[in-house]
Design a protein around this motif. Sequence first.
Motif, PDB file in Angstrom:
ATOM      1  N   THR A   3       0.843  -1.189   0.000  1.00  0.00           N
ATOM      2  CA  THR A   3       0.000   0.000   0.000  1.00  0.00           C
ATOM      3  C   THR A   3       0.878   1.239   0.000  1.00  0.00           C
ATOM      4  O   THR A   3       1.706   1.412   0.899  1.00  0.00           O
TER       5      THR A   3
ATOM      6  N   GLN B 292       1.873  17.046  -2.867  1.00  0.00           N
ATOM      7  CA  GLN B 292       1.513  15.633  -2.762  1.00  0.00           C
ATOM      8  C   GLN B 292       2.571  14.721  -3.366  1.00  0.00           C
ATOM      9  O   GLN B 292       3.026  14.911  -4.483  1.00  0.00           O
TER      10      GLN B 292
ATOM     11  N   MET C  15       3.616  10.265  -3.061  1.00  0.00           N
ATOM     12  CA  MET C  15       3.245   8.964  -2.514  1.00  0.00           C
ATOM     13  C   MET C  15       4.477   8.080  -2.417  1.00  0.00           C
ATOM     14  O   MET C  15       5.339   8.090  -3.314  1.00  0.00           O
TER      15      MET C  15
ATOM     16  N   SER D  35       3.887  14.559  -7.447  1.00  0.00           N
ATOM     17  CA  SER D  35       2.988  15.317  -8.311  1.00  0.00           C
ATOM     18  C   SER D  35       3.795  16.403  -9.030  1.00  0.00           C
ATOM     19  O   SER D  35       4.907  16.739  -8.610  1.00  0.00           O
TER      20      SER D  35
ATOM     21  N   ASP E 176      -3.522  13.922  -8.954  1.00  0.00           N
ATOM     22  CA  ASP E 176      -4.057  12.805  -8.175  1.00  0.00           C
ATOM     23  C   ASP E 176      -4.128  11.532  -9.010  1.00  0.00           C
ATOM     24  O   ASP E 176      -3.458  10.543  -8.727  1.00  0.00           O
ATOM     25  N   VAL E 177      -4.935  11.569 -10.078  1.00  0.00           N
ATOM     26  CA  VAL E 177      -5.140  10.359 -10.874  1.00  0.00           C
ATOM     27  C   VAL E 177      -3.823   9.840 -11.443  1.00  0.00           C
ATOM     28  O   VAL E 177      -3.512   8.644 -11.343  1.00  0.00           O
TER      29      VAL E 177
ATOM     30  N   THR F 142      -0.886  10.148 -10.359  1.00  0.00           N
ATOM     31  CA  THR F 142       0.098   9.736  -9.367  1.00  0.00           C
ATOM     32  C   THR F 142      -0.381   8.580  -8.506  1.00  0.00           C
ATOM     33  O   THR F 142       0.326   8.162  -7.586  1.00  0.00           O
ATOM     34  N   ARG F 143      -1.572   8.040  -8.792  1.00  0.00           N
ATOM     35  CA  ARG F 143      -2.041   6.891  -8.027  1.00  0.00           C
ATOM     36  C   ARG F 143      -1.123   5.698  -8.280  1.00  0.00           C
ATOM     37  O   ARG F 143      -0.629   5.496  -9.388  1.00  0.00           O
TER      38      ARG F 143
ATOM     39  N   ARG G 208       0.054   4.443 -17.505  1.00  0.00           N
ATOM     40  CA  ARG G 208      -1.030   5.409 -17.692  1.00  0.00           C
ATOM     41  C   ARG G 208      -0.887   6.125 -19.040  1.00  0.00           C
ATOM     42  O   ARG G 208      -1.878   6.425 -19.704  1.00  0.00           O
TER      43      ARG G 208
END
Length: 268
Positions: free
Chosen positions: A33, A45, A47, A68, A189-190, A192-193, A201
């Motif tokens: 995760t 942001q 991750m 991001s 956001d999308v 970098t998921r 992507r």
Amino acid sequence: MHRWIVAALAAGVLCPAGAAEPELQVSRAGARTARPAPAAHFSGQAMVDMRHVPSGAARASVGSVSFSPGVRTAWHTHPLGQTLVVTAGAGQVQRWGGPVVEMRVGDVIHIPPLLKHWHGAAPGGAMTHLAITEAQDGSTVQWLEAVAEAPGAPAPATAASAAPSRAQRLMGDVAPKLAQLTDEVLLGDVWTRPGLSPRDRSLVTVSALIALNRPEQLRSHLGLGLNNGLTRDEISEALTHLAFYAGWPNAITAAGVAREVFAAAPKP
């Protein structure tokens, strides 16, 4: 003969036939995760997907960090240094007192121990890198001040002074909210998921734009796809494959757009 028997018995005691060997450790894609990077040490942001956490006497960890567009770390040091491997997008890295250095897919950057530095995504695009770090006495990093707060240090443009994004240039004057949503939600956001890499992507998006016959959007996403690690051969194969599903005219239009993008892009 007696000595041979004694030696054989000793070997059997030291290395018993039934002794278990260490097992391989496999961390499957999708089993981990990704978690948000600590907001106190990043300008926006990001991750973090920890690919490997050491145990026992081991000291090296491996994390995949997705930034991001335009997001960077604060200034920091590593007691035993760090190695970055860019896996998607384009980024920047800077040592204290030095120039901003561009980094792209496939680049490997080694940061020596205790060298004060920052790194992150280039303005206008996301970036992902692997970070390979060794711990000393349980510590891998010492966080310092934010880049913009470093007095007298050369620093990249801040968010307020950065060049307008492509979305802002295209529609910021007539649809500012749509441009903001494009930058913050779609790209921030999308894209970098952690479920898909930026490269995957890009392949999905390029395929959809070929099928929908959207040459203008395809042009920019082909360039982004190349930055995200798609090869020219993969793009060529995608448009050839889609000719049988989306129609010959769509594939021919896409081939013309790809020719222009390939001619303008740096040679691999």
